[in-house]
Design a protein around this motif. Structure first.
Motif, PDB file in Angstrom:
ATOM      1  N   VAL A  12      -4.429   7.001  -0.892  1.00 48.48           N
ATOM      2  CA  VAL A  12      -3.908   5.653  -0.660  1.00 48.48           C
ATOM      3  C   VAL A  12      -4.200   4.799  -1.878  1.00 48.48           C
ATOM      4  O   VAL A  12      -5.277   4.910  -2.473  1.00 48.48           O
ATOM      5  CB  VAL A  12      -4.557   5.006   0.588  1.00 48.48           C
ATOM      6  CG1 VAL A  12      -4.047   3.589   0.785  1.00 48.48           C
ATOM      7  CG2 VAL A  12      -4.281   5.849   1.838  1.00 48.48           C
ATOM      8  N   GLN A  13      -3.243   3.962  -2.267  1.00 44.22           N
ATOM      9  CA  GLN A  13      -3.460   3.036  -3.367  1.00 44.22           C
ATOM     10  C   GLN A  13      -2.828   1.687  -3.026  1.00 44.22           C
ATOM     11  O   GLN A  13      -1.695   1.626  -2.545  1.00 44.22           O
ATOM     12  CB  GLN A  13      -2.860   3.557  -4.673  1.00 44.22           C
ATOM     13  CG  GLN A  13      -3.192   2.684  -5.878  1.00 44.22           C
ATOM     14  CD  GLN A  13      -2.726   3.289  -7.190  1.00 44.22           C
ATOM     15  OE1 GLN A  13      -2.168   4.377  -7.204  1.00 44.22           O
ATOM     16  NE2 GLN A  13      -2.954   2.582  -8.279  1.00 44.22           N
ATOM     17  N   LYS A  14      -3.601   0.622  -3.291  1.00 43.81           N
ATOM     18  CA  LYS A  14      -3.103  -0.728  -3.046  1.00 43.81           C
ATOM     19  C   LYS A  14      -2.587  -1.338  -4.343  1.00 43.81           C
ATOM     20  O   LYS A  14      -3.092  -1.049  -5.427  1.00 43.81           O
ATOM     21  CB  LYS A  14      -4.212  -1.602  -2.468  1.00 43.81           C
ATOM     22  CG  LYS A  14      -4.723  -1.150  -1.107  1.00 43.81           C
ATOM     23  CD  LYS A  14      -5.841  -2.041  -0.603  1.00 43.81           C
ATOM     24  CE  LYS A  14      -6.343  -1.573   0.761  1.00 43.81           C
ATOM     25  NZ  LYS A  14      -7.449  -2.421   1.266  1.00 43.81           N
TER      26      LYS A  14
ATOM     27  N   GLN B 290       0.850  -1.188   0.000  1.00 41.62           N
ATOM     28  CA  GLN B 290       0.000   0.000   0.000  1.00 41.62           C
ATOM     29  C   GLN B 290       0.885   1.236   0.000  1.00 41.62           C
ATOM     30  O   GLN B 290       1.807   1.344   0.804  1.00 41.62           O
ATOM     31  CB  GLN B 290      -0.895  -0.001   1.238  1.00 41.62           C
ATOM     32  CG  GLN B 290      -1.761   1.246   1.405  1.00 41.62           C
ATOM     33  CD  GLN B 290      -2.683   1.125   2.591  1.00 41.62           C
ATOM     34  OE1 GLN B 290      -3.644   0.363   2.572  1.00 41.62           O
ATOM     35  NE2 GLN B 290      -2.387   1.855   3.654  1.00 41.62           N
ATOM     36  N   LYS B 291       0.605   2.153  -0.912  1.00 45.98           N
ATOM     37  CA  LYS B 291       1.353   3.403  -0.993  1.00 45.98           C
ATOM     38  C   LYS B 291       0.457   4.562  -0.566  1.00 45.98           C
ATOM     39  O   LYS B 291      -0.721   4.598  -0.923  1.00 45.98           O
ATOM     40  CB  LYS B 291       1.894   3.631  -2.405  1.00 45.98           C
ATOM     41  CG  LYS B 291       2.954   2.617  -2.824  1.00 45.98           C
ATOM     42  CD  LYS B 291       3.538   2.946  -4.185  1.00 45.98           C
ATOM     43  CE  LYS B 291       4.608   1.928  -4.576  1.00 45.98           C
ATOM     44  NZ  LYS B 291       5.232   2.239  -5.886  1.00 45.98           N
ATOM     45  N   THR B 292       1.023   5.488   0.186  1.00 40.15           N
ATOM     46  CA  THR B 292       0.264   6.610   0.734  1.00 40.15           C
ATOM     47  C   THR B 292       0.994   7.920   0.432  1.00 40.15           C
ATOM     48  O   THR B 292       2.220   7.990   0.545  1.00 40.15           O
ATOM     49  CB  THR B 292       0.093   6.464   2.255  1.00 40.15           C
ATOM     50  OG1 THR B 292      -0.432   5.168   2.558  1.00 40.15           O
ATOM     51  CG2 THR B 292      -0.859   7.525   2.790  1.00 40.15           C
TER      52      THR B 292
ATOM     53  N   TYR C 293     -10.152  10.496  -1.302  1.00 39.57           N
ATOM     54  CA  TYR C 293     -11.075  11.484  -1.872  1.00 39.57           C
ATOM     55  C   TYR C 293     -11.900  10.900  -3.014  1.00 39.57           C
ATOM     56  O   TYR C 293     -12.986  11.390  -3.324  1.00 39.57           O
ATOM     57  CB  TYR C 293     -10.298  12.678  -2.422  1.00 39.57           C
ATOM     58  CG  TYR C 293      -9.383  13.359  -1.451  1.00 39.57           C
ATOM     59  CD1 TYR C 293      -9.812  13.732  -0.177  1.00 39.57           C
ATOM     60  CD2 TYR C 293      -8.075  13.656  -1.799  1.00 39.57           C
ATOM     61  CE1 TYR C 293      -8.985  14.360   0.709  1.00 39.57           C
ATOM     62  CE2 TYR C 293      -7.215  14.292  -0.905  1.00 39.57           C
ATOM     63  CZ  TYR C 293      -7.672  14.644   0.335  1.00 39.57           C
ATOM     64  OH  TYR C 293      -6.835  15.279   1.218  1.00 39.57           O
ATOM     65  N   TYR C 294     -11.362   9.870  -3.664  1.00 39.61           N
ATOM     66  CA  TYR C 294     -11.969   9.361  -4.907  1.00 39.61           C
ATOM     67  C   TYR C 294     -12.849   8.129  -4.677  1.00 39.61           C
ATOM     68  O   TYR C 294     -13.289   7.500  -5.608  1.00 39.61           O
ATOM     69  CB  TYR C 294     -10.859   9.030  -5.909  1.00 39.61           C
ATOM     70  CG  TYR C 294      -9.858  10.152  -6.020  1.00 39.61           C
ATOM     71  CD1 TYR C 294     -10.151  11.309  -6.727  1.00 39.61           C
ATOM     72  CD2 TYR C 294      -8.629  10.064  -5.376  1.00 39.61           C
ATOM     73  CE1 TYR C 294      -9.243  12.347  -6.814  1.00 39.61           C
ATOM     74  CE2 TYR C 294      -7.712  11.097  -5.464  1.00 39.61           C
ATOM     75  CZ  TYR C 294      -8.018  12.238  -6.169  1.00 39.61           C
ATOM     76  OH  TYR C 294      -7.113  13.264  -6.245  1.00 39.61           O
TER      77      TYR C 294
END
Length: 257
Positions: free
Chosen positions: A235-237, A223-225, A249-250
């Motif tokens: 945040v994206q996994k 996970q990147k933040t 937000y998305y």
């Protein structure tokens, strides 16, 4: 020099508490009020006791550094903020009081106040213009603490009578300087989780942007933040079944969703 250190401490404290501690609206007013209060107290010429204030200054900086290095655990953001502002107040008070004690005769006061203004400008330029260009993180706050230690050691040693007093002040200054270096070296480690590491860091005149990465299970999922100071901006996994699902937000329940 004293005026420059004082202004640098004001701006560095304002930056650190509003972007790296807690992003609270109008929080910048407190360091400014403390700065002006120190001027009032110092130039009244009634409250400054050099030995007492230097002792409190050295102890407060050391206590703050122990907290920053997690030797002392303080979970309240407001207490941390108050502690940082208190250290700034002591640095401001010592600087302004020493300025007051060194004031010249009345016929030279114009140059005296001009030099105070010039020192303040140089301190402000260092924090507002030079720091974003040359520092990748909020290093001006540790710099203000280093200058606070320099202030303590210089004044204490020049006013000491015996070598025992001088050596004790130098020892205290060295100990505090060691913890400042330790705090800078462990800044990312102290501010991140156990599995987080900084992949990218970048600074401009608005703040410090960092991308962190952490493992979220035993496989290859990560996970990147994205952080701006303490604020989580996304945040994206990766390598998970829901890696394409919008978050933050998305997310479907957010404003854009």
């Amino acid at each position: 020099t004293l005026s420059g250190i004082s202004n640098l401490s004001l701006l560095a404290t304002t930056t650190i508490i509003t972007q790296a501690v807690t992003p609270t609206p109008f929080l910048w007013l407190f360091p400014l009020c403390v700065f002006l209060l120190s001027f009032i107290i110092a130039f009244s010429g009634k409250w400054y006791q050099r030995g007492y204030y230097l002792g409190v200054l050295s102890f407060s900086i050391l206590f703050l550094l122990l907290e920053m290095n997690t030797y002392i655990s303080i979970k309240s953001y407001w207490f941390k903020t108050a502690l940082i502002i208190f250290v700034q107040f002591l640095i401001n008070l010592v600087c302004h009081s020493e300025l007051y004690s060194s004031k010249p005769k009345p016929e030279k006061l114009t140059y005296f106040y001009l030099s105070i203004s010039l020192g303040g400008v140089l301190g402000s330029i260092t924090s507002a213009l030079l720091a974003p260009l040359f520092f990748k993180d909020f290093w001006e706050f540790p710099l203000s603490l280093v200058l606070g230690v320099f202030l303590y050691v210089t004044i204490a040693t020049t006013k000491s009578i015996t070598w025992q007093q001088i050596s004790s002040h130098l020892l205290v200054g060295t100990i505090i300087l060691f913890f400042i270096i330790l705090s800078v070296a462990n800044s990312d480690k102290n501010n991140l989780g156990a599995n987080q590491k900084v992949m990218h860091s970048q600074r401009n005149f608005y703040g410090v942007i960092k991308v962190t990465e952490e493992k979220i299970d035993q496989e290859s999922a990560i996970q990147k933040t994205l952080f701006n100071g303490k604020i989580n901006h996304g945040v994206q996994k990766f390598n998970t079944p829901d890696s394409g699902t919008p978050t933050s937000y998305y997310a479907p329940t957010g404003g854009i969703g």
